[in-house]
Write an enzyme that holds these catalytic residues in place. Structure first.
Site, PDB file in Angstrom:
ATOM      1  N   ASP A 160       0.870  -1.167   0.000  1.00 13.32           N
ATOM      2  CA  ASP A 160       0.000   0.000   0.000  1.00 13.32           C
ATOM      3  C   ASP A 160       0.918   1.232   0.000  1.00 13.32           C
ATOM      4  O   ASP A 160       2.103   1.127   0.340  1.00 13.32           O
ATOM      5  CB  ASP A 160      -0.859  -0.054   1.281  1.00 13.32           C
ATOM      6  N   ASP A 196      -0.021   5.059   0.948  1.00 15.00           N
ATOM      7  CA  ASP A 196      -0.191   6.043   2.034  1.00 15.00           C
ATOM      8  C   ASP A 196      -0.105   5.390   3.407  1.00 15.00           C
ATOM      9  O   ASP A 196      -0.822   4.428   3.696  1.00 15.00           O
ATOM     10  CB  ASP A 196      -1.562   6.727   1.923  1.00 15.00           C
ATOM     11  N   GLU A 221     -16.470   5.078   5.429  1.00 15.37           N
ATOM     12  CA  GLU A 221     -15.406   4.144   5.019  1.00 15.37           C
ATOM     13  C   GLU A 221     -14.908   3.328   6.216  1.00 15.37           C
ATOM     14  O   GLU A 221     -14.669   2.128   6.107  1.00 15.37           O
ATOM     15  CB  GLU A 221     -14.233   4.945   4.415  1.00 15.37           C
ATOM     16  N   SER A 239      -2.923   1.426  -4.721  1.00 13.47           N
ATOM     17  CA  SER A 239      -3.458   2.561  -3.986  1.00 13.47           C
ATOM     18  C   SER A 239      -4.802   2.973  -4.547  1.00 13.47           C
ATOM     19  O   SER A 239      -5.004   2.995  -5.761  1.00 13.47           O
ATOM     20  CB  SER A 239      -2.495   3.751  -4.061  1.00 13.47           C
ATOM     21  N   ALA A 240      -5.708   3.283  -3.648  1.00 12.19           N
ATOM     22  CA  ALA A 240      -6.992   3.823  -4.066  1.00 12.19           C
ATOM     23  C   ALA A 240      -6.869   5.340  -4.245  1.00 12.19           C
ATOM     24  O   ALA A 240      -7.847   6.025  -4.473  1.00 12.19           O
ATOM     25  CB  ALA A 240      -8.054   3.495  -3.029  1.00 12.19           C
ATOM     26  N   LYS A 286      -8.942  -2.641  -4.399  1.00 13.47           N
ATOM     27  CA  LYS A 286      -7.531  -2.517  -4.788  1.00 13.47           C
ATOM     28  C   LYS A 286      -6.817  -3.844  -4.531  1.00 13.47           C
ATOM     29  O   LYS A 286      -6.376  -4.128  -3.428  1.00 13.47           O
ATOM     30  CB  LYS A 286      -6.836  -1.340  -4.103  1.00 13.47           C
ATOM     31  N   ASP A 312      -1.027  -0.683   6.002  1.00 12.20           N
ATOM     32  CA  ASP A 312      -1.231  -0.038   7.303  1.00 12.20           C
ATOM     33  C   ASP A 312      -2.688  -0.099   7.736  1.00 12.20           C
ATOM     34  O   ASP A 312      -3.033   0.432   8.785  1.00 12.20           O
ATOM     35  CB  ASP A 312      -0.733   1.422   7.296  1.00 12.20           C
TER      36      ASP A 312
HETATM   37  P1  TMP Z   1      -5.370   3.868   0.196  1.00 12.72           P
HETATM   38  O1  TMP Z   1      -4.283   4.897   0.269  1.00 12.72           O
HETATM   39  O2  TMP Z   1      -5.371   2.943   1.364  1.00 12.72           O
HETATM   40  O3  TMP Z   1      -5.366   3.153  -1.082  1.00 12.72           O
HETATM   41  O4  TMP Z   1      -6.783   4.625   0.318  1.00 12.72           O
HETATM   42  C1  TMP Z   1      -7.033   5.858  -0.192  1.00 12.72           C
HETATM   43  C2  TMP Z   1      -7.558   6.767   0.879  1.00 12.72           C
HETATM   44  O5  TMP Z   1      -7.877   8.021   0.254  1.00 12.72           O
HETATM   45  C3  TMP Z   1      -8.848   6.329   1.557  1.00 12.72           C
HETATM   46  O6  TMP Z   1      -8.623   6.124   2.937  1.00 12.72           O
HETATM   47  C4  TMP Z   1      -9.812   7.476   1.397  1.00 12.72           C
HETATM   48  C5  TMP Z   1      -8.939   8.620   0.952  1.00 12.72           C
HETATM   49  N1  TMP Z   1      -9.606   9.588   0.075  1.00 12.72           N
HETATM   50  C6  TMP Z   1      -9.377  10.935   0.310  1.00 12.72           C
HETATM   51  O7  TMP Z   1      -8.661  11.298   1.242  1.00 12.72           O
HETATM   52  N2  TMP Z   1      -9.978  11.848  -0.509  1.00 12.72           N
HETATM   53  C7  TMP Z   1     -10.787  11.470  -1.547  1.00 12.72           C
HETATM   54  O8  TMP Z   1     -11.308  12.335  -2.271  1.00 12.72           O
HETATM   55  C8  TMP Z   1     -11.000  10.068  -1.775  1.00 12.72           C
HETATM   56  C9  TMP Z   1     -11.884   9.624  -2.898  1.00 12.72           C
HETATM   57  C10 TMP Z   1     -10.385   9.181  -0.936  1.00 12.72           C
HETATM   58 MG    MG Z   2      -2.601   3.185   3.650  1.00 17.27          MG
END
Ligand code: TMP
Ligand code: MG
Length: 349
Positions: free
Chosen positions: A86, A88, A130, A198-199, A248, A287
């Protein structure tokens, strides 16, 4: 909770807890006592301890199981191994110069205050959904699709440019964990692929690589939401299907593209998943508990899951130590993972 066996360990008195213990009447007391044993056993006072690692705390709930997985992965050789990470809060620090590290979404200032505010409003509404423990996953998935579609729509409508991405990254509070670069270099040298799921936003992640590391790695692919810009550098669309927190995984691997080089060029090769095909041993880095789903779609033989528990340690440690083979506490560095990978790639054990 199953009480981990004590074996090859230092006495409890040698261990200084990173956590405050609950009182003797607390219902959590048994958990913490048994956990303390797990922590003691897992401080890696054995072969792979290095001074940097000793600074962070590690929890391994089932050391014997971990040892068996390590042996199988080592015996199978590096050609069978892939790393899934991942971005972030896993590759990047949770705390950065005393402030919360920003995420790829969070750092983006699209040069249009009205649209930044609208995206923030969406965050304030959807983020609690979420992470809510009471909403069923199917329902959450629909909500997340809704959130991602709306955010992506606002980025296009609000006129995001590539220049705004560059500036946002330059101004951002974001940095890689210590040891990440050395880990990537080691994996590149060993030809072990790394898939970063990553999302968030691929273009931002790549810009972070460019600005913070000033280099790319030929073994790293980013599977994330990828933007399409017109000739003026304005965002016009997103490519392919939307990747959100609940999809993801390697089903989305067709979205993978290598990190761009400094000039934005792609090498064009290996974007269809062949780089991880037949690699049935996985080292997964995440994480969040949801990050364990990143290996969905791979029929793996062995998986070592490493979790970085960055916050809410007392509340989440039980779940994390049950879900991940290794848990690093307190925004740890990547040196522990570096040592683990060195062990997995070692031919002398
Ligand atoms: P990830 O980093 O674990 O793949 O998840 C992406 C994170 O981004 C998720 O916790 C929600 C966040 N997010 C924002 O902070 N702003 C946004 O506009 C969107 C769609 C998601
Ligand atoms: Mg993360």
């Amino acid at each position: 909770m199953k009480l981990p066996l004590l074996r090859r360990t230092a006495p409890l008195s040698h261990w200084k807890s990173p956590l405050s213990f609950p009182s003797s009447t607390s219902p959590h007391r048994h958990f913490f006592v048994s956990l303390s044993r797990a922590v003691v056993r897992s401080l890696y006072q054995r072969r792979c301890l290095c001074s940097k690692m000793a600074m962070s705390q590690v929890v391994v709930r089932e050391p014997d199981l971990l040892d068996r997985k390590k042996a199988s992965i080592r015996n199978a050789g590096t050609s069978k191994l892939q790393v899934i990470a991942d971005f972030d809060g896993t590759l990047t620090k949770y705390w950065c110069n005393g402030a919360r590290g920003q995420t790829s979404h969070g750092l983006l200032q699209q040069g249009n205050a009205e649209y930044d505010a609208k995206r923030q409003m969406l965050y304030d509404y959807y983020h609690p959904l979420e992470i809510s423990p009471s909403i069923p996953i199917e329902e959450k998935t629909k909500l997340m699709e809704e959130w991602w579609e709306k955010t992506h729509g606002l980025l296009i409508e609000g006129g995001l440019t590539y220049d705004a991405i560059k500036k946002s990254v330059a101004d951002a509070t974001i940095s890689f964990r210590d040891g990440v670069v050395q880990l990537f270099e080691f994996l590149e040298e060993k030809d072990i692929p790394v898939v970063i799921f990553s999302a968030g936003l691929a273009d931002i992640i790549e810009e972070v690589f460019r600005q913070k590391l000033h280099r790319s790695f030929k073994n790293i692919k980013v599977v994330s939401n990828r933007m399409q810009f017109d000739e003026r550098g304005c965002l016009v669309a997103f490519k392919g299907k939307t990747i959100h927190v609940f999809n993801k995984n390697e089903h989305a691997i067709d979205m993978a593209a290598p990190i761009h080089d400094e000039f934005g060029n792609l090498d064009g090769s290996d974007v269809n998943g062949t780089f991880v095909k037949d690699r049935t041993n996985i080292l997964l880095l995440g994480d969040g508990l949801g990050d364990l789903g990143m290996s969905d779609g791979v029929s793996f033989e062995n998986r070592i899951a490493v979790g970085f528990l960055n916050s809410n340690i007392e509340k989440s440690l039980k779940d994390y130590s049950e879900a991940f083979d290794i848990v690093y506490l307190n925004d740890a560095s990547m040196w522990g993972v570096f040592n683990l990978v060195s062990e997995l790639c070692s031919t002398n054990q």
